[in-house]
Design an enzyme around this catalytic site. Structure first.
Site, PDB file in Angstrom:
ATOM      1  N   GLY A 158      38.892  38.922  37.337  1.00  9.68           N
ATOM      2  CA  GLY A 158      40.599  39.537  37.136  1.00  9.68           C
ATOM      3  C   GLY A 158      40.892  40.884  37.009  1.00  9.68           C
ATOM      4  N   CYS A 159      40.641  41.597  35.966  1.00 12.48           N
ATOM      5  CA  CYS A 159      40.809  42.694  35.983  1.00 12.48           C
ATOM      6  C   CYS A 159      40.501  43.642  36.833  1.00 12.48           C
ATOM      7  CB  CYS A 159      40.740  43.081  34.310  1.00 12.48           C
ATOM      8  SG  CYS A 159      42.290  42.723  33.626  1.00 12.48           S
ATOM      9  N   ILE A 160      38.967  43.839  36.992  1.00 11.62           N
ATOM     10  CA  ILE A 160      37.876  44.748  37.253  1.00 11.62           C
ATOM     11  C   ILE A 160      38.427  44.385  38.711  1.00 11.62           C
ATOM     12  CG2 ILE A 160      35.198  45.226  37.844  1.00 11.62           C
ATOM     13  CD1 ILE A 160      36.091  45.499  35.174  1.00 11.62           C
TER      14      ILE A 160
END
Length: 219
Positions: A158-160
């Site tokens: 997701g955010c990575i």
């Protein structure tokens, strides 16, 4: 059948060789970016609980301390929504309503204590997956003369990943530290590390990151 399956896997891997996977390496001025190390991902029973993030927390404090010892800029991100209904979360909160827990007063939205920001370390608040989207991160890094991002945090898929893609697109060398990122499930974790390393940055080991930050102290 087993041999054919093995050959197929080899063919797929070979398809990337010479096409994707070029190493970009470190630049001249790194910063450490700690993405969303929040208690929602490490508290058993929390809807966002991710065993891979718990494993990453075994290594992240060591990387954070090495960055502090080296004197490079350190930036943390968190997620916060404001107002009734989390309107600033837009469609993402509708797609992933579990994210609506990221509000002031919810303990799950607080930083994990082993990697919580120290006094003077910048915290950038975001509402979406990428640490760059709708934030001042890119401008801040440029002002600091940073050309390389050493990334730890969650979640890998997701955010990575979103941060790695945007980091590249903003002109930064992105170094994702394998042992210091985590996800809910090993399959998306590994698949996204593969994609990041192939197309958007370098996936490096913790030892590589530590050696770059503090070369004199490494054996």
């Amino acid at each position: 059948m087993a041999d054919n399956h093995h050959d197929s896997k080899d063919d797929l891997a070979n398809n990337y060789q010479g096409v994707w996977g070029t190493r970009i390496g470190f630049g001249q001025r790194p910063a450490l970016l700690a993405v969303d190390f929040l208690q929602a991902y490490t508290r058993p029973g929390a809807p966002l609980y991710a065993p891979g993030v718990v494993e990453a927390m075994d290594h992240a404090p060591r990387l954070l301390q090495a960055a502090r010892d080296s004197g490079i800029p350190i930036i943390h991100t968190n997620i916060r929504y404001h107002g009734e209904g989390q309107l600033d979360g837009g469609i993402w909160v509708k797609k992933a309503p579990v994210m609506s827990a990221m509000v002031d007063g919810n303990p799950d939205a607080e930083f994990c204590r082993p990697v919580e920001p120290a006094a003077g370390e910048l915290v950038i608040t975001k509402q979406y997956a990428s640490a760059f989207f709708g934030t001042s991160l890119a401008s801040t890094l440029v002002a600091l003369g940073v050309d390389t991002l050493i990334v730890m945090g969650c979640s890998t898929s997701g955010c990575i990943r979103a941060t790695a893609v945007d980091g590249l697109q903003h002109g930064f060398r992105v170094m994702v530290v394998r042992e210091a990122v985590g996800d809910r499930h090993p399959a998306p974790h590994e698949a996204n590390l593969f994609d990041i390393d192939s197309k958007y940055g370098d996936v490096i080991s913790l030892d590589e990151a530590l050696a770059h930050l503090n070369p004199v102290t490494q054996d």
